[in-house]
Design a protein around this motif. Sequence first.
Motif, mmCIF file in Angstrom:
data_model
loop_
_atom_site.group_PDB
_atom_site.id
_atom_site.type_symbol
_atom_site.label_atom_id
_atom_site.label_comp_id
_atom_site.label_asym_id
_atom_site.label_seq_id
_atom_site.Cartn_x
_atom_site.Cartn_y
_atom_site.Cartn_z
ATOM 1 N N ILE A 139 35.279 56.578 32.010
ATOM 2 C CA ILE A 139 35.171 55.334 31.260
ATOM 3 C C ILE A 139 35.146 54.151 32.213
ATOM 4 O O ILE A 139 35.934 54.094 33.161
ATOM 5 C CB ILE A 139 36.362 55.176 30.291
ATOM 6 C CG1 ILE A 139 36.350 56.272 29.235
ATOM 7 C CG2 ILE A 139 36.370 53.798 29.641
ATOM 8 C CD1 ILE A 139 37.614 56.316 28.398
ATOM 9 N N SER B 5 39.066 44.006 31.230
ATOM 10 C CA SER B 5 40.298 43.441 30.694
ATOM 11 C C SER B 5 40.425 41.995 31.153
ATOM 12 O O SER B 5 40.074 41.673 32.294
ATOM 13 C CB SER B 5 41.514 44.254 31.166
ATOM 14 O OG SER B 5 42.715 43.757 30.622
ATOM 15 N N VAL C 23 38.739 50.169 35.443
ATOM 16 C CA VAL C 23 38.913 48.937 34.683
ATOM 17 C C VAL C 23 38.583 47.733 35.564
ATOM 18 O O VAL C 23 39.192 47.537 36.621
ATOM 19 C CB VAL C 23 40.360 48.808 34.154
ATOM 20 C CG1 VAL C 23 40.456 47.602 33.221
ATOM 21 C CG2 VAL C 23 40.782 50.078 33.433
ATOM 22 N N LYS D 206 39.647 56.315 34.247
ATOM 23 C CA LYS D 206 39.237 54.995 33.771
ATOM 24 C C LYS D 206 39.078 54.031 34.938
ATOM 25 O O LYS D 206 39.989 53.885 35.750
ATOM 26 C CB LYS D 206 40.277 54.451 32.793
ATOM 27 C CG LYS D 206 40.612 55.411 31.648
ATOM 28 C CD LYS D 206 41.888 54.998 30.946
ATOM 29 C CE LYS D 206 42.315 56.024 29.915
ATOM 30 N NZ LYS D 206 42.881 57.249 30.567
ATOM 31 N N ALA E 87 35.732 50.111 31.796
ATOM 32 C CA ALA E 87 36.244 49.147 30.829
ATOM 33 C C ALA E 87 36.498 47.824 31.522
ATOM 34 O O ALA E 87 36.377 47.705 32.743
ATOM 35 C CB ALA E 87 37.534 49.673 30.189
#
Length: 444
Positions: A381, A385, A359, A357, A383
């Motif tokens: 992934i 935040s 992020v 991931k 992503a």
Amino acid sequence: MSLDLEVVTCQLHCSLPLSSFQDSTFVLFLTQNIPTPLPLSYRINSTFPHVTPYVIFATSLYLFYTTHKLLRQKHFPPPPEASSMAKSPESEHPIKAYGYAARDTSGVLSPLTFSRRATGDKDVRFKVLYCGICHSDLHFVKNEWGVTTYPVIPGHELVGVVTEVGSKVEKFKVGDKVGVGCLVGSCGSCQSCANDLENYCPKQILTYGFPYHDGTRTYGGYSDHMVADEHFVLSWPENLPLDSGAPLLCAGITTYSPLKHFGLDKPGMKVGVVGLGGLGHVAVKFAKAFGAEVTVFSTTPAKKQEALEGLKADHFIVSKDPEQMKSAASSLDGIIDTVSATHPIAPLLSVLKPDGKLVLVGAPEKPLELAAFSLIAGRKIIAGSAIGGLKETQEMLDFAAKHGVTADIELIPIDYVNTAMDRILKSDVRYRFVIDVANSLKAP
């Protein structure tokens, strides 16, 4: 309310050019003979049979604009003039306050007398002792995001001591040490609020520069005191320093939350941190506190010693060195990317394991550029935040106190704030400025 607007049409035959006089006469005819209010459909047939195509196009736009304007005036009347509604910052509330505000896009901060609301039943009022300076403060005072209303008092990393509480406050008493982060309000009824994710509430109210429930604007922590609903006030752990702990209210929760949410908080996880600045250095500290093996990625080789010796990271990679990046291929469970400048994403994906991931907590101005295959190959992934809810922020503060996580700071008086902003722009700080508000902000 929705309106079905028909396109205003002009059916005219155009075979011969007109002189400028004839064109002007035609437009003058339209402006003097179109009825008011204008019908939704207006048809002109043969009054002027030789109008040039350009004039037809221009007149069609004129008619459409006029129709739209009339309908908006009818169905959506403008609000009263702001000058008749707004009060000055000093008079809109009963409690006098003092702070440093920017008054225009220069972003220069100077003293301002303003006011805060009276303490409500659920409110906590506290004297501000320290306030961290976030890079977003710099963006906001210069209106670089296009949403600033002046005057603006920035600051969303406030800590202090309670001086008054409302009659229905249950969690705090006078003398308690408290903090307020990026939020001072939300709707309280949406799914995000119900799940303790006020940070994703569509009606969230930021600590400064946003309309509050009563219609007045919020003012931040570059000020002598603060008042907030107790739901948005955080209890300060006794053994967490107030000054070096203040940046955790933004930088701390911004990095703690994705580490927790994406499962990168388990001992033995291999975690990368991109960028070694205000966010990055705190991300390294939290990841190490969780028991992770941490790799720092930076474009600056000179930061290697800081990363390995100062912050106790396990590895350091110069991200613009292809050989170093290749040596780390498929090695990490996740990466926290704190960089706000535009930078290549594909090389970072290459160092993730399958199901890894990436992020993003930094926000580059330009859209990301990457090939879909870099995600498909390895089921990886990307992503994002943003900070955290109040429950998680309190959890973060308690964890930081238990594990000794604080920010590396430079403590400054408030009259140094403009110099500090200039230094932030040059990345000349290790790693966060914190204003010593109580000992340097003096009311007139």
